[in-house]
Design a protein around this motif. Structure first.
Motif, mmCIF file in Angstrom:
data_model
loop_
_atom_site.group_PDB
_atom_site.id
_atom_site.type_symbol
_atom_site.label_atom_id
_atom_site.label_comp_id
_atom_site.label_asym_id
_atom_site.label_seq_id
_atom_site.Cartn_x
_atom_site.Cartn_y
_atom_site.Cartn_z
ATOM 1 N N ALA A 165 0.877 -1.169 0.000
ATOM 2 C CA ALA A 165 0.000 0.000 0.000
ATOM 3 C C ALA A 165 0.914 1.218 0.000
ATOM 4 C CB ALA A 165 -0.883 -0.001 1.236
ATOM 5 N N ASN A 166 0.696 2.143 -0.906
ATOM 6 C CA ASN A 166 1.606 3.283 -1.040
ATOM 7 C C ASN A 166 0.803 4.555 -1.322
ATOM 8 O OD1 ASN A 166 3.743 5.022 -1.552
ATOM 9 N ND2 ASN A 166 4.904 3.495 -2.700
ATOM 10 N N PRO A 167 0.168 5.108 -0.290
ATOM 11 C CA PRO A 167 -0.699 6.277 -0.511
ATOM 12 C C PRO A 167 0.091 7.583 -0.595
ATOM 13 C CG PRO A 167 -0.764 5.676 1.804
ATOM 14 C CD PRO A 167 0.132 4.658 1.124
ATOM 15 N N HIS A 168 1.120 7.592 -1.432
ATOM 16 C CA HIS A 168 1.930 8.806 -1.536
ATOM 17 C C HIS A 168 1.129 9.930 -2.179
ATOM 18 C CE1 HIS A 168 2.483 8.650 -5.870
ATOM 19 N NE2 HIS A 168 2.682 7.345 -5.751
ATOM 20 N N VAL A 169 1.592 11.140 -2.021
ATOM 21 C CA VAL A 169 0.875 12.313 -2.540
ATOM 22 C C VAL A 169 1.696 13.042 -3.612
ATOM 23 C CG1 VAL A 169 -0.602 12.603 -0.519
ATOM 24 C CG2 VAL A 169 1.653 13.690 -0.559
ATOM 25 N N ALA A 170 2.520 12.300 -4.336
ATOM 26 C CA ALA A 170 3.309 12.927 -5.411
ATOM 27 C C ALA A 170 2.412 13.564 -6.469
ATOM 28 C CB ALA A 170 4.244 11.913 -6.053
ATOM 29 N N PHE A 171 1.240 12.993 -6.681
ATOM 30 C CA PHE A 171 0.297 13.559 -7.643
ATOM 31 C C PHE A 171 -0.720 14.471 -6.972
ATOM 32 C CE2 PHE A 171 1.767 11.398 -11.255
ATOM 33 C CZ PHE A 171 1.875 10.034 -11.051
ATOM 34 N N GLY A 172 -0.494 14.778 -5.716
ATOM 35 C CA GLY A 172 -1.483 15.546 -4.961
ATOM 36 C C GLY A 172 -2.651 14.670 -4.585
ATOM 37 N N VAL A 173 -3.613 15.260 -3.896
ATOM 38 C CA VAL A 173 -4.856 14.557 -3.544
ATOM 39 C C VAL A 173 -5.979 15.578 -3.623
ATOM 40 C CG1 VAL A 173 -4.021 12.680 -2.069
ATOM 41 C CG2 VAL A 173 -4.349 14.948 -1.084
ATOM 42 N N GLY A 174 -7.200 15.073 -3.604
ATOM 43 C CA GLY A 174 -8.340 15.985 -3.609
ATOM 44 C C GLY A 174 -8.674 16.438 -5.011
ATOM 45 N N PRO A 175 -9.485 17.480 -5.122
ATOM 46 C CA PRO A 175 -9.999 17.891 -6.434
ATOM 47 C C PRO A 175 -8.927 18.274 -7.456
ATOM 48 C CG PRO A 175 -10.780 19.372 -4.690
ATOM 49 C CD PRO A 175 -10.071 18.268 -4.017
ATOM 50 N N HIS A 176 -7.751 18.693 -6.994
ATOM 51 C CA HIS A 176 -6.706 19.100 -7.936
ATOM 52 C C HIS A 176 -5.692 18.010 -8.213
ATOM 53 C CE1 HIS A 176 -7.493 23.428 -8.574
ATOM 54 N NE2 HIS A 176 -8.046 23.372 -7.382
ATOM 55 N N ARG A 177 -5.973 16.782 -7.810
ATOM 56 C CA ARG A 177 -4.971 15.726 -8.032
ATOM 57 C C ARG A 177 -4.646 15.693 -9.525
ATOM 58 N NH1 ARG A 177 -6.534 12.343 -12.126
ATOM 59 N NH2 ARG A 177 -8.481 11.256 -11.692
ATOM 60 N N CYS A 178 -3.370 15.410 -9.782
ATOM 61 C CA CYS A 178 -2.806 15.512 -11.122
ATOM 62 C C CYS A 178 -3.688 14.815 -12.157
ATOM 63 C CB CYS A 178 -1.412 14.899 -11.139
ATOM 64 S SG CYS A 178 -0.711 14.787 -12.787
ATOM 65 N N ILE A 179 -4.048 15.559 -13.165
ATOM 66 C CA ILE A 179 -4.889 15.036 -14.240
ATOM 67 C C ILE A 179 -4.150 14.040 -15.117
ATOM 68 C CG2 ILE A 179 -5.408 15.903 -16.566
ATOM 69 C CD1 ILE A 179 -7.252 17.828 -15.431
ATOM 70 N N GLY A 180 -2.827 14.178 -15.180
ATOM 71 C CA GLY A 180 -2.031 13.332 -16.069
ATOM 72 C C GLY A 180 -1.516 12.067 -15.414
ATOM 73 N N LEU A 181 -2.016 11.723 -14.225
ATOM 74 C CA LEU A 181 -1.342 10.671 -13.482
ATOM 75 C C LEU A 181 -1.358 9.322 -14.162
ATOM 76 C CD1 LEU A 181 -3.717 8.927 -11.938
ATOM 77 C CD2 LEU A 181 -3.525 10.649 -10.222
ATOM 78 N N HIS A 182 -2.407 9.001 -14.893
ATOM 79 C CA HIS A 182 -2.415 7.690 -15.558
ATOM 80 C C HIS A 182 -1.385 7.654 -16.687
ATOM 81 C CE1 HIS A 182 -5.831 6.727 -13.129
ATOM 82 N NE2 HIS A 182 -6.540 7.720 -13.629
ATOM 83 N N LEU A 183 -1.244 8.756 -17.397
ATOM 84 C CA LEU A 183 -0.216 8.867 -18.439
ATOM 85 C C LEU A 183 1.175 8.757 -17.830
ATOM 86 C CD1 LEU A 183 -0.869 11.862 -20.866
ATOM 87 C CD2 LEU A 183 -0.779 9.437 -21.412
ATOM 88 N N ALA A 184 1.367 9.489 -16.744
ATOM 89 C CA ALA A 184 2.683 9.510 -16.087
ATOM 90 C C ALA A 184 3.079 8.118 -15.624
ATOM 91 C CB ALA A 184 2.654 10.470 -14.899
#
Lengths: 63, 395
Positions: free
Chosen positions: B332-351
């Motif tokens: 389990a790795n709930p890191h916040v490199a992509f942020g969290v909440g409504p502004h979480r990184c939109i590109g995260l699946h691509l990244a």
């Protein structure tokens, strides 16, 4: 074990779908869809990983 | 209370400084133990949140902690807002509802064959020379191929020149003319491209095509289309390249992890998450306090800025066991490199896709790569990454 997802908190990271694809799936927008509400015992460990791994803390389980 | 020199350093803390980019050691131990929400007077003053749970709490509250006045400290200084990042309800959900489906897990998955083909071609092309700067020749090239394909642009080195000036130039006060020039150049480029696309009516079945559809339907304005393109290009290039470079650096300097990943490729996904956690490309982004509020015993005044220190929160010992250790057994790795909440990184699946494929192909094609100057090279800053390798592919 019962599992539920808080859809207000879910922002579509899809970590849960990676952790346990037999229980969690993603809709077209990437938000989580539960495939079952009662977790098969073989999937319990993976579902607990999904709970702990959700960056939003959006998943909960109860017995 | 502890060390006065450390407390002094905390009051001048700068999240962009080279010596605080690695979020571990005595300074961070002190912060975590005594003031995980603290104020620094750098850049005109801001609060810093390094605790994982507190960061999530702030990021989930866009009413109290707003993004419309800017999310970068220091700001880029280009006058235009970086959309959708620097927006709040009701605009923000309007942009997200439009963009999130375009960058869904399914959309990312469809790109996998292209990403793999490009990664292989780039790496195989470098092999005969036995050495390369894998930052310039690979880490920066793969995201260029992907984001231009996704948006619907022709690749151009100019995009990297502009992006680097806008992101890194803002940290050098002397560059403000260069920054304005880069912004004007990039905006002019997009305005011309968008004008041509509108006039030709050609639909590229890409993100720009979808944005122009939304514009025609009155969902977004013309200037919003430009601003969205501007931000998506910069974000799609810089952060992913940083993470790819950091992944390769980690493989080159951690032979045990490299061997484990080669023996069990299923672990690469966990490796991707650990890279993101330990070497978070974005050290932090900020919010502005909408109305006086209390946070962890501190009184925050309206108008003050709060930095969500993603990199530091990813090393929070309350959230992660052995927080400074790259562990492939973290399930389990709930890191916040992509942020969290409504502004979480939109590109995260691509990244994530790009990172996974990059690691897989480096391990396949250059499994024996070694750093030319190991003592001078680390994961930050994202400078050249000189490596040498055997001229035959691994497998």
């Amino acid at each position: 074990m019962k599992v539920s997802v808080d859809s207000d908190r879910c922002t579509g990271h899809a970590r849960c779908a990676d952790a346990c694809p037999s229980v969690f799936s993603s809709d077209d927008n990437g938000f989580t869809v539960l495939l079952v509400a009662d977790v098969p015992s073989a999937d319990e460990a993976a579902v607990l990983d999904a709970v702990a791994g959700c960056p939003e803390g959006a998943i909960s389980v109860s017995s | 209370m502890s060390d006065r020199p450390l407390l002094e350093r905390i009051s001048h803390y700068n999240h962009n400084a080279v010596d605080t980019r690695e979020p571990s050691g005595p300074l961070y131990d002190t912060i975590r133990a005594e003031c995980p929400v603290f104020h620094t007077d750098s850049y005109g003053g801001y609060w810093v949140v390094v605790g994982h749970e507190t960061l999530r709490q702030v990021a989930r509250d866009p009413e109290t902690f707003r993004s419309g006045s800017g999310s970068m400290i220091p700001p880029m200084g280009v006058v235009r807002r970086l959309l959708p990042m620097e927006s709040d309800p009701p605009d923000h959900p309007r942009f997200r509802d439009l963009l999130v489906p375009m960058l869904s897990p399914g959309q990312a998955k469809e790109l996998e064959p292209l990403v793999r083909k490009v990664a292989r071609e780039l790496l195989m092309g470098l092999l005969p020379s036995g050495q390369a700067d894998l930052n310039e020749a690979f880490a920066k090239q793969l995201p260029m191929h992907v984001i231009t394909r996704v948006l619907g642009l022709e690749r151009s080195q100019q995009f990297w020149d502009w992006t680097e000036t806008l992101i890194y130039g803002r940290l050098e006060a002397a560059s403000s003319d260069r920054i304005v020039e880069a912004a004007i150049g990039m905006l002019a480029y997009f305005e011309a491209l968008l004008a041509e696309r509108r006039e030709s009516g050609r639909h590229g079945h890409d993100v720009i095509g979808a944005l122009l559809d939304a514009e025609r339907d009155g969902v977004i304005s013309r200037s919003e289309t430009t601003d969205l393109c501007f931000f998506l290009l910069i974000a799609g290039l810089d952060n992913t390249a940083f993470a790819i470079r950091a992944s390769i650096w980690h493989l080159a300097t951690h032979p045990t992890d490299r061997e484990r990943l080669m023996l069990d490729p299923e672990l690469v996904k966990r490796g991707v998450e650990e890279v993101l956690r330990l070497y978070a490309p974005v050290p932090g982004l900020s919010r502005t306090v909408a109305a006086s509020t209390e946070l962890d015993g501190n009184e925050l005044e309206e108008g003050e800025r709060v930095l969500l220190a993603f990199g530091a929160a990813n090393r929070d010992g309350e959230a992660f066991e052995d927080p400074d250790v790259f562990r492939l057994d973290r399930r389990a790795n709930p890191h916040v490199a992509f942020g969290v909440g409504p502004h979480r990184c939109i590109g995260l699946h691509l990244a994530r896709l790009e990172l996974r494929v990059a690691i897989e192909e480096v391990l396949r094609i250059m499994p024996d790569l070694r750093l030319e100057r190991p003592e001078d090279t680390t994961w930050y800053p994202a400078e050249e990454l000189l490596v040498s390798f055997s001229t035959e592919p691994g497998r």
